[in-house]
Design a protein around this motif. Structure first.
Motif, PDB file in Angstrom:
ATOM      1  N   LEU A  83       0.826  -1.205   0.000  1.00 13.85           N
ATOM      2  CA  LEU A  83       0.000   0.000   0.000  1.00 13.85           C
ATOM      3  C   LEU A  83       0.860   1.254   0.000  1.00 13.85           C
ATOM      4  N   ALA A  84       1.958   1.228   0.765  1.00 12.58           N
ATOM      5  CA  ALA A  84       2.869   2.368   0.799  1.00 12.58           C
ATOM      6  C   ALA A  84       3.479   2.614  -0.582  1.00 12.58           C
ATOM      7  N   ASP A  85       3.861   1.539  -1.249  1.00  6.60           N
ATOM      8  CA  ASP A  85       4.439   1.631  -2.595  1.00  6.60           C
ATOM      9  C   ASP A  85       3.417   2.216  -3.569  1.00  6.60           C
ATOM     10  N   LEU A  86       2.176   1.703  -3.509  1.00  5.69           N
ATOM     11  CA  LEU A  86       1.128   2.189  -4.404  1.00  5.69           C
ATOM     12  C   LEU A  86       0.825   3.667  -4.164  1.00  5.69           C
ATOM     13  N   ALA A  87       0.779   4.058  -2.895  1.00  7.25           N
ATOM     14  CA  ALA A  87       0.495   5.454  -2.582  1.00  7.25           C
ATOM     15  C   ALA A  87       1.585   6.374  -3.127  1.00  7.25           C
ATOM     16  N   HIS A  88       2.828   5.903  -3.093  1.00  3.62           N
ATOM     17  CA  HIS A  88       3.950   6.688  -3.634  1.00  3.62           C
ATOM     18  C   HIS A  88       3.872   6.774  -5.158  1.00  3.62           C
ATOM     19  N   ARG A  89       3.515   5.668  -5.801  1.00  3.05           N
ATOM     20  CA  ARG A  89       3.441   5.643  -7.268  1.00  3.05           C
ATOM     21  C   ARG A  89       2.259   6.454  -7.798  1.00  3.05           C
ATOM     22  N   TYR A  90       1.182   6.510  -7.029  1.00  2.00           N
ATOM     23  CA  TYR A  90      -0.055   7.146  -7.491  1.00  2.00           C
ATOM     24  C   TYR A  90      -0.487   8.223  -6.485  1.00  2.00           C
ATOM     25  N   PRO A  91       0.196   9.344  -6.445  1.00  2.00           N
ATOM     26  CA  PRO A  91      -0.085  10.370  -5.440  1.00  2.00           C
ATOM     27  C   PRO A  91      -1.468  11.006  -5.582  1.00  2.00           C
ATOM     28  N   ASN A  92      -2.089  10.910  -6.754  1.00  2.00           N
ATOM     29  CA  ASN A  92      -3.413  11.502  -6.954  1.00  2.00           C
ATOM     30  C   ASN A  92      -4.557  10.527  -6.652  1.00  2.00           C
ATOM     31  N   VAL A  93      -4.197   9.309  -6.275  1.00  2.00           N
ATOM     32  CA  VAL A  93      -5.213   8.323  -5.898  1.00  2.00           C
ATOM     33  C   VAL A  93      -5.372   8.343  -4.380  1.00  2.00           C
ATOM     34  N   GLN A  94      -6.603   8.296  -3.924  1.00  2.00           N
ATOM     35  CA  GLN A  94      -6.904   8.253  -2.492  1.00  2.00           C
ATOM     36  C   GLN A  94      -7.071   6.796  -2.054  1.00  2.00           C
ATOM     37  N   PHE A  95      -6.320   6.387  -1.040  1.00  2.00           N
ATOM     38  CA  PHE A  95      -6.396   5.033  -0.502  1.00  2.00           C
ATOM     39  C   PHE A  95      -7.065   5.120   0.878  1.00  2.00           C
ATOM     40  N   VAL A  96      -8.233   4.522   1.001  1.00  2.00           N
ATOM     41  CA  VAL A  96      -9.003   4.609   2.249  1.00  2.00           C
ATOM     42  C   VAL A  96      -8.993   3.249   2.929  1.00  2.00           C
ATOM     43  N   TYR A  97      -8.539   3.234   4.181  1.00  2.00           N
ATOM     44  CA  TYR A  97      -8.403   1.986   4.923  1.00  2.00           C
ATOM     45  C   TYR A  97      -9.106   2.122   6.279  1.00  2.00           C
ATOM     46  N   PRO A  98     -10.338   1.619   6.423  1.00  2.00           N
ATOM     47  CA  PRO A  98     -10.955   1.531   7.745  1.00  2.00           C
ATOM     48  C   PRO A  98     -10.243   0.419   8.530  1.00  2.00           C
ATOM     49  N   VAL A  99      -9.501   0.786   9.552  1.00  2.00           N
ATOM     50  CA  VAL A  99      -8.592  -0.149  10.214  1.00  2.00           C
ATOM     51  C   VAL A  99      -9.319  -0.916  11.320  1.00  2.00           C
ATOM     52  N   HIS A 100      -9.270  -2.240  11.210  1.00  2.00           N
ATOM     53  CA  HIS A 100      -9.887  -3.121  12.205  1.00  2.00           C
ATOM     54  C   HIS A 100      -9.332  -2.815  13.593  1.00  2.00           C
ATOM     55  N   LEU A 101     -10.151  -3.028  14.625  1.00  2.00           N
ATOM     56  CA  LEU A 101      -9.755  -2.662  15.988  1.00  2.00           C
ATOM     57  C   LEU A 101      -8.797  -3.651  16.638  1.00  2.00           C
ATOM     58  N   ASN A 102      -8.572  -4.815  16.041  1.00  2.00           N
ATOM     59  CA  ASN A 102      -7.630  -5.767  16.622  1.00  2.00           C
ATOM     60  C   ASN A 102      -6.250  -5.108  16.754  1.00  2.00           C
ATOM     61  N   PRO A 103      -5.647  -5.143  17.949  1.00  2.00           N
ATOM     62  CA  PRO A 103      -4.361  -4.472  18.150  1.00  2.00           C
ATOM     63  C   PRO A 103      -3.272  -4.920  17.184  1.00  2.00           C
ATOM     64  N   GLN A 104      -3.278  -6.199  16.785  1.00  2.00           N
ATOM     65  CA  GLN A 104      -2.249  -6.666  15.857  1.00  2.00           C
ATOM     66  C   GLN A 104      -2.408  -6.025  14.483  1.00  2.00           C
ATOM     67  N   VAL A 105      -3.660  -5.781  14.086  1.00  2.00           N
ATOM     68  CA  VAL A 105      -3.905  -5.074  12.828  1.00  2.00           C
ATOM     69  C   VAL A 105      -3.507  -3.612  12.971  1.00  2.00           C
ATOM     70  N   GLN A 106      -3.947  -2.968  14.042  1.00  2.00           N
ATOM     71  CA  GLN A 106      -3.658  -1.552  14.271  1.00  2.00           C
ATOM     72  C   GLN A 106      -2.155  -1.286  14.284  1.00  2.00           C
ATOM     73  N   ASN A 107      -1.421  -2.109  15.019  1.00  2.00           N
ATOM     74  CA  ASN A 107       0.026  -1.899  15.131  1.00  2.00           C
ATOM     75  C   ASN A 107       0.721  -2.023  13.782  1.00  2.00           C
ATOM     76  N   ALA A 108       0.352  -3.061  13.015  1.00  2.00           N
ATOM     77  CA  ALA A 108       0.990  -3.266  11.713  1.00  2.00           C
ATOM     78  C   ALA A 108       0.683  -2.122  10.758  1.00  2.00           C
ATOM     79  N   VAL A 109      -0.567  -1.699  10.718  1.00  2.00           N
ATOM     80  CA  VAL A 109      -0.985  -0.676   9.764  1.00  2.00           C
ATOM     81  C   VAL A 109      -0.387   0.681  10.107  1.00  2.00           C
ATOM     82  N   TYR A 110      -0.513   1.089  11.354  1.00  2.00           N
ATOM     83  CA  TYR A 110      -0.060   2.431  11.711  1.00  2.00           C
ATOM     84  C   TYR A 110       1.464   2.541  11.714  1.00  2.00           C
TER      85      TYR A 110
END
Length: 384
Positions: A230-257
């Motif tokens: 996702l980080a790579d895609l966001a860098h390649r496509y700066p005019n595209v909006q990437f929306v990620y509703p982040v699950h509340l599981n701490p393991q998901v939150q920690n990895a994503v943020y």
């Protein structure tokens, strides 16, 4: 003659898929519906129920901090046993493949209560993927009395496993009922996120990619690979909006943020209620997900879908050419997402509506078969 039907669910996806059935059963003649929430996804359940104008009859509140699946199972078994003793239902309805579903079925089985399994018969054939969902779904199927399966593929799986044909009903999936009801409702009232919603900052003139991810088998390296993609895609496509509703599981939150928090065109938002999430799906250029339900929803509204898993228990979605398994390999995710952003022919080919999971009337079929079964069972017990 009135029958007491107890519906048990605990996670947000279960609630979404059971809500349209609950709405039908609330109005069905001769049915006294009792909705029981285990609270497995407490923060997200109320959002769903409010969206469908439903309330639970009992909330077991079984979740505790740092709880393991075994600890959750223990609490579920104790509290559900007590709930069945209080309510004395004529049948217990469970959904899909969660820990709540299997333990609710097991507790009912131990009390000689009939079990109806909604969304039965899905299989990957791999007990480790999705984990623990594949095992939960199979184990629930062993002890269920009625099997409401979305497709003929699910029916074939159940027949192969020895389930009598008379106990199976092909209904379509209730998630399509939920999706179509909400889409129609939003269109009727011209619904749009409120000005104070975090989604209000999105630019309608720019493309948007929707992302969800929460599966346990991806925790660790898999999630990090997804986030790097996702980080790579966001860098390649700066005019595209990437929306990620982040699950509340701490393991998901920690990895994503830890990977994505400082990327300007990636919008990390809280889990959205169903109204907002349906709006996001409709607004998306395409979707990246590891969700089972979204694999059914996205093709039904013509949204290209890249599935962040190696296998799927929903093979019917792959046949339409609108869904592609990409796993958690960073390079593969970037490659296939880039094609959808750069190649109009690929995008158009995957943007067709393909809905093997029903026409929006699965709930009525389930309610009808359920009541016929209960009446036959009641009549048989009186003549025994």
């Amino acid at each position: 003659m009135s029958f007491k039907v107890m519906m048990v669910f605990g996670t947000r996806p279960e609630a979404i898929k059971m809500a349209p059935l609950a709405r039908v059963l609330r109005q069905w003649p001769g049915v006294d519906l009792n909705i029981c929430s285990t609270g497995q996804h407490r923060e997200m359940l109320k959002q769903v129920l409010d969206s469908f104008e439903l309330a639970v009859d009992q909330d077991l509140q079984v979740m505790t901090q740092g709880q393991t699946l075994n600890g959750l199972s223990q609490q579920l078994l104790i509290h559900l046993d007590q709930a069945y003793e209080r309510i004395k239902p004529d049948i217990v309805l469970v959904h899909g493949d969660t820990t709540t579903s299997f333990i609710a079925a097991l507790a009912a089985f131990n009390r000689h209560l009939p079990i109806g399994h909604v969304e039965a018969g899905l299989r990957t054939g791999n007990l480790r993927s999705p984990w623990p969902e594949e095992a939960n779904r199979r184990l629930t199927g062993v002890i269920a009395d009625l099997h409401f399966t979305p497709t003929t593929k699910g029916e074939a799986n159940l027949l192969r496993e020895g389930v009598p044909n008379a106990d199976i009903e092909v209904t379509g999936n209730t998630v399509i009922d939920a999706l179509l009801w909400m889409r129609t409702h939003q269109q009727d009232i011209h619904w749009h996120p409120a000005a104070d919603s975090p989604l209000a900052v999105l630019d309608d003139t720019r493309r948007m990619v929707l992302i969800t991810g929460h599966r346990r088998e991806s925790f660790g390296g898999g999630f990090r690979n997804i986030c790097l993609a996702l980080a790579d895609l966001a860098h390649r496509y700066p005019n595209v909006q990437f929306v990620y509703p982040v699950h509340l599981n701490p393991q998901v939150q920690n990895a994503v943020y830890s990977v994505l928090a400082d990327t300007s065109n990636i919008y990390l938002v809280a889990p959205q209620d169903y109204q907002h999430f349906v709006w996001l799906m409709g607004r998306a250029h395409f979707i990246l997900t590891d969700s089972g339900g979204i694999q059914e929803e996205a093709p039904a509204i013509g949204k290209p879908l890249l599935v962040l898993r190696d296998v799927t228990e929903r093979p019917s979605v792959l046949e339409g050419g609108t869904v592609l398994l990409v796993g958690t390999d960073t390079e593969r995710i970037v490659k296939e997402a880039s094609l959808l952003l750069d190649d109009d022919a690929t995008f158009q080919r995957m943007s067709r509506i393909h809905s093997p999971y029903g026409d929006g009337h699965a709930s009525e079929r389930i309610a009808n078969r359920l009541c016929i079964w209960l009446k036959h069972r009641s009549a048989a017990s009186k003549t025994a």
